[in-house]
Enzyme design. Structure first.
Site: not given
Ligand code: AMP
Length: 284
Positions: A31, A37, A61, A187, A189-190
Site C-alpha cells: 500500500g 506501484h 518483514q 519513488l 512509500s517512505r
Molecule cells: P512495496 O509496497 O514497497 O512492498 O513495493 C511493492 C512493489 O513495488 C515491489 O515490487 C517494489 O519493488 C515495487 N516498487 C516500489 N517502488 C518502486 C519504484 N520506485 N519503481 C518501481 N517499482 C517499485
C-alpha cells in the site's frame, strides 16, 4: 474493481479467471501506492493479464517495530489509484487471514539462504525470511500467474526468483524498472517521511548511482565513488556495494562486465535504498 479480504474468495476468484482462460497478473504491495506501484499495474495490464493487486503491510518483514508503526498507510487513496490503473481485483487481506498466529511467531518460514544473508539481509535480520514467507503465501493462494516486482528492491527480486525456482511455483516472475521523480529520487512509500531538506540531500543516492553507471571502473573505485557522494551529502551510509547481479557475490577488482551497485543510507531516521547497473573495468 472487485475488493476482497478473505483468502478463500481470493483463491476462487483466481481459479475462476484461469477457468475462463484468462491469465492472472499478481502485483504484491504494502500500500501507500505511488507511480512505482502503478507502473507494475500498467505492466500487468499491458501483458493482457487480469490484474490482481494485494495490499498488505507484512509485519514479518519488519525488523524494527518503530519502522512498522511509522509505515505510511493511505488505503482510500490506494483504492482510487488501483482502480484508475485498471486493477481488476484488489485484495486487502486481514492480519488474521495472513498470519493466524500473529503476534505469536508463525512456525512455517521460507528461507532463501545466501542471497538473504548479504546487504539488506545482513542489516535487517529476518527481513527476507518475512518477504519470502509472505510471497510464498501470496503465490500459493493466487495460484499459477505472472507476478510483478520492481527493481527498486533489486535484492528482493533476486530472492523471489530463487525461491520460485527452488520451490517450483507455477509463476513467471517479471522484473520492472525503477520509477523515479523528475529529480532522480527513486519513488518509495517512505519518501513522504522526508522533510524538504532531507529530501534534497537524499538525491545523493540517485546522483551517486548515476555517476557509477556512467563510466566503467573497478569494483573498488565504484564503491569509493558511491560512498564519497552519499556520505558527502550528510547521509549515513549503511552499505554501498557492487555485486554480481544474480548471485550477489561481491565483485572483485579483477572482474569485468556487468554488475549491480546497491546503496542503503539513513537520513533523519528514514532508511532509503537505491540501485543501478554498473560496468566493471577489471584491473589487470
Ligand atoms: P512495496 O509496497 O514497497 O512492498 O513495493 C511493492 C512493489 O513495488 C515491489 O515490487 C517494489 O519493488 C515495487 N516498487 C516500489 N517502488 C518502486 C519504484 N520506485 N519503481 C518501481 N517499482 C517499485
Amino acid at each position: 474493481m472487485l475488493r476482497l479480504t478473505g483468502v478463500e474468495e481470493w483463491r476462487s476468484y483466481c481459479d475462476d479467471q484461469r477457468l475462463a482462460n484468462r491469465r492472472v497478473g499478481l502485483v504484491p504491495t504494502m500500500g501507500a501506492l505511488h507511480a512505482g506501484h502503478t507502473s507494475l499495474f500498467d505492466a500487468a495490464k499491458d501483458h493482457g493479464d487480469v490484474v490482481v493487486a494485494t495490499m498488505f503491510v507484512n509485519p514479518r518483514q519488519f525488523d524494527d517495530q518503530g519502522d512498522l508503526d511509522r509505515y505510511p498507510r493511505t488505503p482510500d487513496v490506494d483504492r482510487a489509484m488501483a482502480e484508475a490503473h485498471g486493477v481488476d481485483c484488489l485484495i486487502e487481506p486481514t492480519l488474521a487471514a495472513m498470519w493466524p498466529d500473529y503476534p505469536g511467531p508463525t512456525p512455517t518460514t521460507v528461507t532463501v539462504r545466501g542471497l538473504s544473508d548479504v546487504l539488506e539481509g545482513a542489516h535487517r535480520p529476518g527481513h527476507f525470511d518475512g518477504v519470502a514467507s509472505v510471497v510464498a503465501k501470496l503465490l500459493t493462494v493466487t495460484g499459477p500467474c505472472r507476478v510483478y516486482f520492481g527493481e527498486k528492491d533489486f535484492q528482493q527480486l533476486a530472492v523471489i526468483r530463487q525461491m520460485v525456482r527452488d520451490l517450483s511455483f507455477a509463476v513467471d516472475v517479471v522484473g520492472c524498472g525503477i520509477v523515479r521523480d523528475a529529480d532522480g529520487l527513486a519513488l518509495s512509500s517512505r519518501n513522504v517521511l522526508l522533510g524538504e531538506d532531507a529530501r534534497q540531500r537524499a538525491l545523493a543516492l540517485s546522483r551517486a548511482l548515476a555517476t557509477v553507471t556512467a563510466a566503467p571502473a573497478s569494483a573498488s573505485e565504484h564503491r569509493r565513488t558511491l560512498r564519497e557522494i552519499v556520505s558527502g551529502a550528510g547521509l549515513d551510509v549503511i552499505y554501498a556495494d557492487v555485486v554480481d547481479p544474480v548471485t550477489f557475490a561481491p565483485s572483485g577488482d579483477a572482474d569485468s562486465g556487468d554488475a549491480r551497485a546497491l546503496v542503503a543510507a539513513r537520513i533523519d531516521g528514514v532508511r532509503l535504498i537505491d540501485n543501478g547497473p554498473v560496468v566493471l573495468k577489471g584491473e589487470p
